[in-house]
Design an enzyme around this catalytic site. Structure first.
Site, short mmCIF file in Angstrom:
data_model
loop_
_atom_site.label_atom_id
_atom_site.label_comp_id
_atom_site.label_asym_id
_atom_site.label_seq_id
_atom_site.Cartn_x
_atom_site.Cartn_y
_atom_site.Cartn_z
N CYS A 277 0.89 -1.18 0.00
CA CYS A 277 0.00 0.00 0.00
C CYS A 277 0.92 1.22 0.00
O CYS A 277 1.12 1.85 1.02
CB CYS A 277 -0.88 0.00 1.26
N CYS A 401 -0.44 4.12 11.13
CA CYS A 401 -0.18 5.42 11.75
C CYS A 401 -1.38 5.70 12.67
O CYS A 401 -2.05 6.71 12.53
CB CYS A 401 -0.02 6.49 10.69
#
Ligand code: SAM
Length: 466
Positions: A277, A401
């Site tokens: 990704c 994240c």
């Protein structure tokens, strides 16, 4: 509290800040993307640009708390206040409660802004409200509102540090899940309100840290590629313009190099690596530099074609970039499938981004708990695929994240429950020796208040040998 500098009475920074806030409220724009363009087109620089930036970032970060304060000063629901006036009141509140602007200047300049943007009559309303807001300091407002509302400790922290309450609970749960004290959550919330240092990555084999230090930087705290840039536009650095270096949080650098350094079983001379990704390509650019040094090849996948283009620009010609859906089972099986093909797979999964609230001032107010189920379902599909794309003995780095338990350890646990050939490695061993506060492992959660990085999560999963 920010220094307003010499631009205290200048109209242009407030007008530009108002325009950016309007774009964020009306068009769901991202302040960190809109602001640089508006600064350029308006010709603001130096202290004026710094003031505009503080007005935008500070106002957006604390807007939930400012809304609560202003609401207590008016006799109608906040939702009944016209949206341009909401933005003007937020800018005024930030100058009064979050900056060192003297009260008379904060009120007068905001009323002037209101006159030009919404007309004289409504400027009178702005004037009256701001005078009430000015009657207390930010901390006093927090006390008054928390006491009047009989707030829980989490509600008080939410108001004090300007976060939605659900995130206070989520962060506190995540700290506890990593064997930390829930009481640390206040420090974590406060760290989200500090602007992060600009950190550069010297991509190995292409740039040295010394080159960036010679250009005016200083060595970063943890990553062996990191240089802190003290101020000014990093685009002026030759190595950054030539893509030999880039701007990248140290946490992102650390999780990327941790995957590159993890022990794979049955190593082979020319390893094949995959960034599943990859858009927009920050980690892929670092991975490709490390891969080149080690004689490995890198492929990068990205579902959105325009982001795949950004990845191509970031990594250069040696990396195969494909605009594909990495969760598509077609990518695995069949004669052209990639099952078991890779030695190392980085899955930097699409996530809530709640670990990077320092950088995206409006993000905390946009995210909703209802966003999580779809994100988690996607993360599980992608991780299950990653574990099929890696060869027996190879390693997957699962990265988010976000520190939220649902997106991190629960995703890993749910995927592991379906596979009995996966070993969860001790990710701490792939981080710099002596780095403190990495918890009990095996996964690692980095924290803004402890490591001064984004709140990156890393689990390293090795597929058992067949
Ligand atoms: C967290 S970002 C990756 C950031 C990137 N690693 C970097 O450092 O620049 C996640 C990326 O995954 C992409 N993505 C989401 N779903 C995907 C899928 N099913 N297949 C491939 N890419 C996907 C998103 O478009 C987004 O660009």
């Amino acid at each position: 509290m920010a220094d307003a500098g010499s631009s205290i009475s200048s109209a242009a920074p407030r007008r530009v800040a108002f325009e950016v806030l309007r774009a964020v409220s009306e068009s769901d724009a991202y302040a960190n993307l809109v602001l640089p363009d508006r600064l350029r087109s308006s010709g603001l620089s130096g202290r004026d640009a710094a003031l505009t930036t503080e007005l935008v970032y500070g106002t957006l970060r604390r807007s939930g708390s400012y809304d609560a304060i202003v609401t207590s000063c008016i006799d109608r629901p906040w939702s009944k206040v016209d949206r341009p006036i909401q933005d003007i009141l937020r800018i005024g509140s930030h100058q009064l409660l979050g900056m060192d602007v003297p009260t008379h200047a904060a009120v007068a300049t905001t009323v002037e802004l209101a006159k030009t943007q919404v007309g004289r009559a409504r400027a009178g309303f702005v004037n009256a409200v701001l005078r009430k807001v000015a009657a207390r300091t930010y901390d006093d407002w927090v006390d008054v509102l928390a006491t009047a509302g009989d707030s829980s400790p989490a509600e008080r922290l939410a108001l004090q540090h300007a976060h939605p309450v659900w995130l206070v609970h989520e962060f506190s749960d995540s700290l506890a899940a990593h064997d930390r004290d829930r009481d640390e959550v206040g420090d974590l919330l406060a760290a989200d309100n500090r602007r992060p240092l600009v950190t550069l990555v010297a991509r190995p084999g292409r740039c040295t840290r010394q080159e960036l230090v010679d250009a005016g930087g200083r060595l970063g705290e943890w990553s062996s590629f990191a240089v802190v840039w003290p101020g000014g536009d990093p685009g002026t650095i030759a190595a950054v313009r030539q893509h030999r270096a880039g701007v990248q949080d140290e946490g992102s650098q650390l999780v990327t190099s941790a995957l590159a350094d993890a022990d794979v079983s049955n190593g082979r001379d020319r390893e094949r690596w995959l960034d599943m990704c990859a858009g927009p390509g920050g980690k892929a650019a670092l991975l490709s530099a490390i891969a080149s040094e080690r004689g490995a090849t890198l492929e990068a996948w990205e579902i959105l074609p325009h982001r795949a283009t950004l990845v191509r620009q970031a990594v250069g010609p040696n990396v195969t970039v494909r605009a594909v859906d990495a969760s598509d089972p077609e990518r695995l099986a069949g004669p052209h499938g990639s099952e078991g093909k890779f030695d190392r797979v980085l899955l930097d999964a699409p996530c809530s981004g709640t670990g990077a609230l320092r950088r995206r001032p409006e993000a905390r107010w946009r995210k909703q708990p209802s966003d999580l189920p779809d994100l988690v379902a996607g993360q599980r599909r992608l991780l299950a695929n990653a574990l099929r794309l890696v060869r027996p003995g190879g390693v997957v780095g699962y990265v988010t994240c976000s520190p939220l338990v649902a997106e991190t350890s629960e995703v890993v646990e749910s995927v592991l429950a379906e596979r009995h050939d996966i070993e969860l490695m001790d990710a701490r061993r792939s981080l710099p020796p002596g780095m403190p506060d990495l918890g009990d492992g095996p996964a690692v959660q980095l924290w803004p208040h402890l490591h001064h990085t984004d709140a990156m999560y890393l689990a390293l999963l090795r597929r058992g040998k067949n």
